[in-house]
Design an enzyme around this catalytic site. Structure first.
Site, PDB file in Angstrom:
ATOM      1  N   HIS A  27       0.756  -1.309   0.000  1.00  0.00           N
ATOM      2  CA  HIS A  27       0.006   0.134  -0.058  1.00  0.00           C
ATOM      3  C   HIS A  27       0.829   1.078  -0.152  1.00  0.00           C
ATOM      4  O   HIS A  27       1.160   1.986   1.100  1.00  0.00           O
ATOM      5  CB  HIS A  27      -0.916  -0.027   1.145  1.00  0.00           C
ATOM      6  CG  HIS A  27      -1.735  -1.031   1.275  1.00  0.00           C
ATOM      7  ND1 HIS A  27      -1.447  -2.415   1.735  1.00  0.00           N
ATOM      8  CD2 HIS A  27      -3.173  -1.288   0.796  1.00  0.00           C
ATOM      9  CE1 HIS A  27      -2.656  -3.348   1.389  1.00  0.00           C
ATOM     10  NE2 HIS A  27      -3.554  -2.627   1.196  1.00  0.00           N
ATOM     11  N   HIS A 260      -3.902   3.802  -3.389  1.00  0.00           N
ATOM     12  CA  HIS A 260      -4.095   3.482  -1.978  1.00  0.00           C
ATOM     13  C   HIS A 260      -3.159   2.069  -2.056  1.00  0.00           C
ATOM     14  O   HIS A 260      -2.418   1.834  -1.119  1.00  0.00           O
ATOM     15  CB  HIS A 260      -5.167   3.135  -1.767  1.00  0.00           C
ATOM     16  CG  HIS A 260      -5.621   2.167  -0.743  1.00  0.00           C
ATOM     17  ND1 HIS A 260      -5.925   2.456   0.437  1.00  0.00           N
ATOM     18  CD2 HIS A 260      -5.956   0.825  -0.622  1.00  0.00           C
ATOM     19  CE1 HIS A 260      -6.158   1.366   1.132  1.00  0.00           C
ATOM     20  NE2 HIS A 260      -6.182   0.502   0.450  1.00  0.00           N
ATOM     21  N   GLU A 407     -20.501  -4.185  22.282  1.00  0.00           N
ATOM     22  CA  GLU A 407     -19.655  -5.444  22.259  1.00  0.00           C
ATOM     23  C   GLU A 407     -18.465  -5.595  21.802  1.00  0.00           C
ATOM     24  O   GLU A 407     -17.552  -6.170  22.215  1.00  0.00           O
ATOM     25  CB  GLU A 407     -20.669  -6.544  21.826  1.00  0.00           C
ATOM     26  CG  GLU A 407     -21.714  -7.039  22.758  1.00  0.00           C
ATOM     27  CD  GLU A 407     -23.345  -6.311  22.494  1.00  0.00           C
ATOM     28  OE1 GLU A 407     -23.105  -5.347  21.718  1.00  0.00           O
ATOM     29  OE2 GLU A 407     -23.990  -6.298  23.257  1.00  0.00           O
ATOM     30  N   HIS A 469     -32.634 -13.831  20.384  1.00  0.00           N
ATOM     31  CA  HIS A 469     -31.896 -14.112  21.428  1.00  0.00           C
ATOM     32  C   HIS A 469     -31.370 -15.488  21.672  1.00  0.00           C
ATOM     33  O   HIS A 469     -30.781 -15.673  22.731  1.00  0.00           O
ATOM     34  CB  HIS A 469     -32.585 -13.449  22.548  1.00  0.00           C
ATOM     35  CG  HIS A 469     -32.725 -11.929  22.558  1.00  0.00           C
ATOM     36  ND1 HIS A 469     -33.166 -11.427  21.597  1.00  0.00           N
ATOM     37  CD2 HIS A 469     -32.213 -11.206  23.752  1.00  0.00           C
ATOM     38  CE1 HIS A 469     -32.898  -9.905  21.840  1.00  0.00           C
ATOM     39  NE2 HIS A 469     -32.636 -10.018  23.083  1.00  0.00           N
ATOM     40  N   ARG A 517     -28.618 -20.242  31.087  1.00  0.00           N
ATOM     41  CA  ARG A 517     -29.299 -19.320  31.793  1.00  0.00           C
ATOM     42  C   ARG A 517     -30.172 -20.279  32.967  1.00  0.00           C
ATOM     43  O   ARG A 517     -30.138 -19.710  34.012  1.00  0.00           O
ATOM     44  CB  ARG A 517     -30.484 -19.003  30.778  1.00  0.00           C
ATOM     45  CG  ARG A 517     -31.630 -17.920  31.401  1.00  0.00           C
ATOM     46  CD  ARG A 517     -32.557 -17.817  30.550  1.00  0.00           C
ATOM     47  NE  ARG A 517     -33.785 -17.043  31.325  1.00  0.00           N
ATOM     48  CZ  ARG A 517     -35.030 -16.801  31.002  1.00  0.00           C
ATOM     49  NH1 ARG A 517     -35.587 -17.383  29.977  1.00  0.00           N
ATOM     50  NH2 ARG A 517     -35.809 -16.317  31.695  1.00  0.00           N
TER      51      ARG A 517
HETATM   52  C1  LIG Z   1     -12.564  -4.155   8.587  1.00  0.00           C
HETATM   53  C2  LIG Z   1     -11.902  -3.926   7.265  1.00  0.00           C
HETATM   54  N1  LIG Z   1     -12.575  -3.728   6.079  1.00  0.00           N
HETATM   55  C3  LIG Z   1     -11.978  -3.703   4.922  1.00  0.00           C
HETATM   56  C4  LIG Z   1     -10.671  -3.585   5.044  1.00  0.00           C
HETATM   57  C5  LIG Z   1      -9.812  -3.514   3.627  1.00  0.00           C
HETATM   58  N2  LIG Z   1      -9.480  -1.946   3.383  1.00  0.00           N
HETATM   59  C6  LIG Z   1      -8.117  -1.800   3.941  1.00  0.00           C
HETATM   60  S1  LIG Z   1      -7.512  -0.269   3.780  1.00  0.00           S
HETATM   61  C7  LIG Z   1      -8.949  -0.030   2.988  1.00  0.00           C
HETATM   62  C8  LIG Z   1      -9.261   1.747   2.611  1.00  0.00           C
HETATM   63  C9  LIG Z   1      -9.446   2.394   3.863  1.00  0.00           C
HETATM   64  O1  LIG Z   1      -9.195   3.739   3.720  1.00  0.00           O
HETATM   65  P1  LIG Z   1      -8.282   4.741   4.433  1.00  0.00           P
HETATM   66  O2  LIG Z   1      -8.259   4.509   5.833  1.00  0.00           O
HETATM   67  O3  LIG Z   1      -8.780   6.248   4.167  1.00  0.00           O
HETATM   68  O4  LIG Z   1      -6.786   4.308   4.029  1.00  0.00           O
HETATM   69  P2  LIG Z   1      -5.809   5.082   2.755  1.00  0.00           P
HETATM   70  O5  LIG Z   1      -6.708   4.586   1.642  1.00  0.00           O
HETATM   71  O6  LIG Z   1      -6.104   6.578   3.178  1.00  0.00           O
HETATM   72  O7  LIG Z   1      -4.491   4.527   3.104  1.00  0.00           O
HETATM   73  C10 LIG Z   1      -9.933  -0.913   2.899  1.00  0.00           C
HETATM   74  C11 LIG Z   1     -11.357  -0.860   2.403  1.00  0.00           C
HETATM   75  C12 LIG Z   1      -9.975  -3.738   6.000  1.00  0.00           C
HETATM   76  N3  LIG Z   1      -8.513  -3.937   6.044  1.00  0.00           N
HETATM   77  N4  LIG Z   1     -10.325  -4.009   7.111  1.00  0.00           N
END
Ligand SMILES: Cc1ncc(C[n+]2csc(CCOP(=O)(O)OP(=O)(O)O)c2C)c(N)n1
Ligand SMILES: [Mg+2]
Length: 655
Positions: A27, A260, A407, A469, A517
């Site tokens: 990334h 990204h 939770e 539940h 329960r």
């Molecule tokens: C719970 C979860 N959902 C989806 C992803 C996949 N994912 C990784 S980074 C990202 C985008 C996040 O955007 P941002 O935080 O703005 O990061 P940037 O593009 O600015 O580096 C996604 C959807 C993940 N890692 N975790």
């Protein structure tokens, strides 16, 4: 920005991009955008000691935006952690020290496994709770023994997650003033602009949750970032610093979502080098950068650690008793040796296993001052609460955390408490709502940490509250999750054994315990030794037998009655209690065969999804549909969990 800052930041950017391009995955967006944030935090603020990675009072750093791992690896490499350039060059490769996302216990300096967005920031709240508790317990005038900060780097995605709202809301309520979140605010995420998804006012939102908020308009200005961190340290509240950055800064497609998560083509890396006027050879941090990190992270941190050790030394003389206690926290030396007061239940008495769970937990809390936790607004039902009153600004030594109905954050916070070191976190709720927090249990399992998750109302016997539940598939969910020990104890003896085992030292996995329960009979034939082996023969047929019924939880006493009826009809069956498939699977082949003989026909009985039992049984009596709202006394007949119904099912399908 000084030229040294520029040099350092540019080298993080270029080397980071090169490493990702070499790895053919990663990334680059966050690495290029957030390099100045990480550089400023590490060189000017964070207190870490590469000499003593586990320094108790180090600042905790949580990369909630786990996809920025390359940036963190590079900074840790420069800071003197044993991550070599060859490790960086192996980024994301098989068996490397530098996997795709940061992995706790795998790479030096990594405080927590991150990647699933939101988990990091929520666990950071747990780290801040543990830090504040320990500070309140041990700090004295002139002796700041535990006064570290918890820093988080998060992105837009982290802030969109529900778990983050839960965690931030609780952090604000609890006034966790050592928690500082650095928000890499670049208006871009994986699929496009954040504006396509969000229109709320972040400043108003976080302030409304009881946080302080500062903004840095130019994320390339290390001095501005540093000043904001200075201000954040003065705050009496948790703080978010929103830092405006440009994703993929310096790449031809900077500011776009395409930067990204795709490695930059070679020509884009060339463009970046030209843009930044960076002329070092490939994969090279120059001498100036190396020296600057040596002095400003490594040496500064090691010196701060030395000073702290001197403070602790003086403390050990001024406050001998407290020091001895502190050592027990630091080195995890608490152990239960005196069992006076542990609740005892007569065979034949009746009690719900949730009540036993609560009472045993109270006993454990009275013996282990390092356990801390609570329930998601369900203490009245699950019986789970921490000791010493409600934790908060009024009572920082309270060990009962009232999580509210949060939770998911609760479970991640529980992980953070455990990860902090010195403390063990536990939490609790209705078993059916374990769905809401499962990702955090998964994190604990991946990290091999012994967080504790206690649930009540573990079957459709919840009754009147109906299908929403009544758990059905949740037992399967946890049994299918690697490295999770799910205990479903049958009675007080089994519950007590499971609870004590959950809190014992050395478990490198989380424990989930479920409870009933309704009241169950406390049996004479259950025992602690058997529980620790995961499964054991509770009833041996009076004549040679070819059949075994394997079961657990509240169905054990029912199955014993079925076995009795079968014997009355000259069918001889053993009954096995299997409170933990996880532990049973670890036993020797011989033991397993002694419990579930190869030549036996095996029937499994459980008021839950039948799936996991096919590993052991030829025939399974389970529940593979959702529950129905009705009083519990109707439930058993409705689902065929009566002596007569199971007897018939055995005779028709197993015999
Ligand atoms: C719970 C979860 N959902 C989806 C992803 C996949 N994912 C990784 S980074 C990202 C985008 C996040 O955007 P941002 O935080 O703005 O990061 P940037 O593009 O600015 O580096 C996604 C959807 C993940 N890692 N975790
Ligand atoms: Mg973003």
């Amino acid at each position: 920005m000084s030229s040294i800052d520029t040099n350092c930041v540019n080298s993080l950017r270029v080397v980071g991009a090169e490493l990702i391009t070499k790895a053919k995955s990663g990334h680059p967006g966050i690495v290029l955008g957030a390099a100045p944030i990480m550089h400023t935090l590490f060189t000017r603020h964070i207190k870490l000691s590469p000499n003593d990675e586990n320094w108790f009072n180090r600042d905790r750093f949580v990369l909630s935006a786990g996809h920025g791992s390359t940036l963190l690896y590079m900074v840790l490499h420069l800071s003197g952690y044993p991550i070599k350039m060859s490790d960086l060059l192996n980024l994301r490769q098989k068996g490397s020290l530098t996997p795709g996302h940061p992995e706790y216990g795998h790479t030096p300096g990594i405080e927590i496994t991150t990647g699933p967005l939101g988990q990091g920031i929520a666990s950071a709240v747990g780290m801040a709770i543990a830090g504040s508790y320990l500070g309140a317990k041990f700090n004295k005038p002139d002796y700041d023994i535990v006064d570290h900060y918890v820093y988080v780097l998060c992105g837009d995605g982290d802030l969109q997650e529900g778990i983050t709202q839960e965690a931030m809301s609780l952090a604000g309520h609890l006034g966790l003033n050592k928690l500082i979140v650095l928000y890499d605010s670049n208006d871009v995420q994986l699929d496009g602009d954040v504006a396509q998804t969000n229109s709320e006012n972040t400043e108003m939102k976080v302030k409304a949750m009881g946080w302080d908020y500062f903004k840095v308009n130019d994320g390339n200005n290390c001095d501005d970032i540093s000043k904001a961190i200075d201000m954040a340290k003065q705050s009496t509240k948790p703080v978010m610093i929103e830092i405006k950055t440009i994703i993929g800064y310096g790449a031809p497609n900077s500011g776009e979502s395409s930067v990204h998560g795709k490695p930059m083509p070679e020509e884009d890396v060339k463009y970046l080098r030209k843009f930044l006027e960076y002329n070092e050879p490939e994969f090279t941090f120059n001498e100036e950068v190396i020296k600057y990190y040596d002095e400003n992270v490594k040496n500064r941190g090691n010196n701060e650690c030395d000073t702290w050790n001197q403070t602790v030394h003086a403390y050990s003389r001024a406050y001998k008793e407290e020091y001895d206690e502190l050592c027990k926290f630091m080195y995890d030396e608490f152990e239960i040796s005196d069992y006076t007061g542990l609740p005892v239940y007569e065979a034949g008495s009746k009690e719900s296993t949730r009540k036993v769970m609560g009472k045993v937990l109270d006993f454990i809390s009275s013996r282990l001052p390092n356990v801390m936790g609570g329930s998601a607004d369900l203490t009245a039902s699950t019986m789970v609460k921490g000791a010493d009153g409600i934790y908060g600004t009024q009572n920082p030594l309270g060990r009962n955390i009232k999580f509210g109905v949060r939770e998911h954050a609760m479970a991640a916070i529980c992980n953070g408490i455990t990860l902090h070191g010195g403390m063990r976190g536990f939490c609790s709720g209705f078993f059916v709502f374990s769905d809401y927090l499962k990702p955090a249990v998964r994190q604990a399992a991946i990290m091999h940490i012994p967080s504790l998750f206690f649930f009540s109302h573990d079957t459709v016997c919840v009754g009147e509250d109906g299908p929403t539940h009544q758990p059905v598939e949740q037992l399967t969910m946890f049994r299918a999750t690697p490295n999770v020990n799910l205990y479903r104890p049958a009675d007080a003896t089994e519950m007590t054994a499971a609870m004590l085992d959950a809190f014992s030292k050395g478990n490198d996995y989380p424990t989930v315990i479920t409870s009933s329960r309704q009241a169950v009979v406390n049996l004479a034939s259950t025992n602690a030794e058997g529980v620790k082996k995961g499964a054991y023969v509770v009833y041996k047929a009076t004549k040679p037998s070819k059949y075994t019924i394997v079961t657990c939880g509240t169905e054990l006493s029912l199955c014993l009655d079925v076995a009795k009826k079968l014997e009355e009809n000259q069918v001889y069956v053993n009954v096995v209690s299997m409170p933990s498939m996880f532990l049973f699977d670890k036993q020797s082949k011989e033991y397993k065969e002694s419990v579930l003989p190869k030549d036996h026909k095996i029937m499994a009985v459980e008021m839950g999804a039948s799936m996991p039992w096919y590993k052991y049984a030829d025939y399974v009596k389970g529940i593979d549909e959702f529950g129905k709202s009705m009083p519990i006394n109707h439930i058993f007949g409705e689902y065929g969990f009566t002596v007569d119904a199971i007897y018939d099912e055995f005779m028709n399908n197993v015999k």
